[in-house]
Design a protein around this motif. Structure first.
Motif, short mmCIF file in Angstrom:
data_model
loop_
_atom_site.label_atom_id
_atom_site.label_comp_id
_atom_site.label_asym_id
_atom_site.label_seq_id
_atom_site.Cartn_x
_atom_site.Cartn_y
_atom_site.Cartn_z
N SER A 156 0.85 -1.19 0.00
CA SER A 156 0.00 0.00 0.00
C SER A 156 0.89 1.24 0.00
O SER A 156 2.10 1.16 0.20
N ALA A 157 0.28 2.40 -0.21
CA ALA A 157 1.04 3.64 -0.23
C ALA A 157 1.81 3.84 1.07
O ALA A 157 2.98 4.25 1.07
N GLU A 158 1.19 3.50 2.19
CA GLU A 158 1.84 3.65 3.49
C GLU A 158 2.97 2.63 3.67
O GLU A 158 4.05 2.95 4.14
N MET A 159 2.72 1.39 3.25
CA MET A 159 3.70 0.31 3.43
C MET A 159 4.90 0.46 2.51
O MET A 159 5.96 -0.09 2.78
N LYS A 160 4.76 1.22 1.42
CA LYS A 160 5.87 1.40 0.48
C LYS A 160 7.07 2.08 1.14
O LYS A 160 8.19 1.98 0.64
N TYR B 281 8.34 1.15 3.79
CA TYR B 281 9.10 0.14 4.52
C TYR B 281 9.35 -1.14 3.73
O TYR B 281 10.33 -1.84 3.99
N PHE B 282 8.46 -1.48 2.77
CA PHE B 282 8.56 -2.77 2.11
C PHE B 282 8.46 -2.64 0.59
O PHE B 282 7.78 -1.74 0.08
N ASN B 283 9.12 -3.56 -0.11
CA ASN B 283 9.02 -3.63 -1.57
C ASN B 283 7.78 -4.38 -2.00
O ASN B 283 7.24 -4.15 -3.08
N ARG B 284 7.34 -5.32 -1.18
CA ARG B 284 6.18 -6.14 -1.49
C ARG B 284 5.59 -6.69 -0.19
O ARG B 284 6.27 -6.70 0.84
N VAL B 285 4.37 -7.15 -0.24
CA VAL B 285 3.68 -7.65 0.96
C VAL B 285 3.22 -9.08 0.70
O VAL B 285 2.65 -9.39 -0.36
#
Length: 362
Positions: free
Chosen positions: A116-120, A122-126
């Protein structure tokens, strides 16, 4: 065959949705009768999709599984199953039923999605974990299912299951779930195509493509990859030379890490790339990225910000030019950076999987 308990909730068989009992049951039938585990590539989904049929108690009847169950505070796997049943409003198993030793099947589907926009930040993929548990709706026969969801890695499998949450596919709780559900529909279509399940015409397909059609890797594949990661800034003679060499190394399928990546480093040295220690200052980033893009790049960042903590600020500055900083995964303590056109990022990642040249978003 599995035994299930009834509960009272609406049946999951929307004739227009691929997330329906008829589709899930067909997949279950293949897993139960033909092949209990699948791993394959679905077009548009990063990395492989993994599908497994597990069951209580047998899938937990080993030393590691028993240790995980005990660590979680339970005596046996049936008690773990009861905790899952409580989450999804299914009647729990009594001690008497547990003693009968019946089997209770569930399907575990794993795949990665874009963050998600927020998770980007910290992470490349979920990672998506869809746990499908069968049940009965106003029936003595299995005719329904519920889904538990988690975006965590199941390092401790029992704990991973216990940390899942009930998923309402029509009302996702956040953007991560929303993206996961959208991709889940694509994955289900891919599974059906992979194991030749006929999808009813009433279902609205998430994709009009053949999702499991494997793209052949040729020397032209490497040429396309090189053009994209170099943003076209490479001489035709060098393009032919590097693509020929990389394709030759690809066909050798060497398992020696150093031999495999030597050619990759040679290639990146032939384009505008920045080989950096994992510790770098903002001044270094501004200088080397400016060199790569051929223009001054200045970005704002908080004081005492260094290395990977600078990525969000770098990307924000590059985004204004429709560019994105990416890296070749060296599996070491250094970065090998390059700059890509933002519109090409998705295709670069697809080609990365095909060519086995590991590229990461930052």
């Amino acid at each position: 065959m599995a035994n299930f308990f009834s509960n009272l909730f609406g049946r999951n068989n929307d004739p227009k949705s691929i997330i329906s009992f008829d589709i899930i049951d067909s997949i279950y039938s293949h897993l139960y009768n033909v092949q209990g585990s699948l791993e394959f590539k679905v077009k548009g989904i990063y990395d492989n999709v993994v599908v497994n049929l597990f069951y209580f108690p047998g899938s937990f009847d080993h030393e590691e599984g028993k240790a995980e169950i005990e660590k979680a505070g339970f005596k046996n796997s049936y008690e773990v199953l009861n905790e899952l049943y409580k989450k999804i409003d299914i009647g729990i198993l009594s001690e008497e039923i547990m003693q009968e030793g019946l089997e209770y099947d569930f399907i575990h589907i794993q795949f990665y999605s874009e963050p998600s926009a927020e998770m980007k930040k910290y992470f490349n993929r979920v990672l998506n974990n869809f746990i499908i548990i069968f049940c009965c709706t106003n029936s003595l026969e299995t005719n329904d299912f519920k889904i538990l969801y988690s975006s965590s890695h199941f390092i401790d499998y029992t704990k991973g299951l216990l940390d899942t949450q009930l998923l309402d596919i029509n009302k996702p709780k956040n953007e991560t779930q929303e993206i996961g559900i959208k991709d889940f529909k694509i994955v289900l279509q891919g599974i059906c195509q992979y194991i030749n399940i006929e999808i009813p015409e009433t279902i609205e397909l998430p994709s009009s493509e053949n999702l499991i059609e494997n793209e052949e890797v040729t020397i032209e594949t490497f040429e396309e990859f090189i053009k994209l990661v170099s943003r076209g800034n490479i001489e035709e003679k060098e393009l032919k030379k590097q693509s020929k060499k990389l394709f030759k190394d690809f066909k050798k399928e060497t398992k020696d890490y150093y031999e495999k990546v030597e050619g990759h480093f040679d290639f990146f040295e032939s384009i505008d790339a920045w080989n950096s220690d994992w510790k770098f200052d903002p001044e270094d980033a501004e200088y080397f990225i400016s060199e790569m893009v051929g223009a001054d790049l200045n970005f704002d960042y908080p004081e005492e910000t260094y290395s990977h903590d600078l990525f969000p600020y770098i990307q924000s500055a590059l985004e204004k030019q429709n560019l994105e900083l990416m890296t070749y995964d060296t599996h070491g303590d250094n970065y090998l950076f390059f700059v890509a056109n933002k519109d090409d990022v998705k295709r670069i990642l697809e080609l990365s999987e095909l060519t086995k040249i590991e590229i990461n978003q930052l």
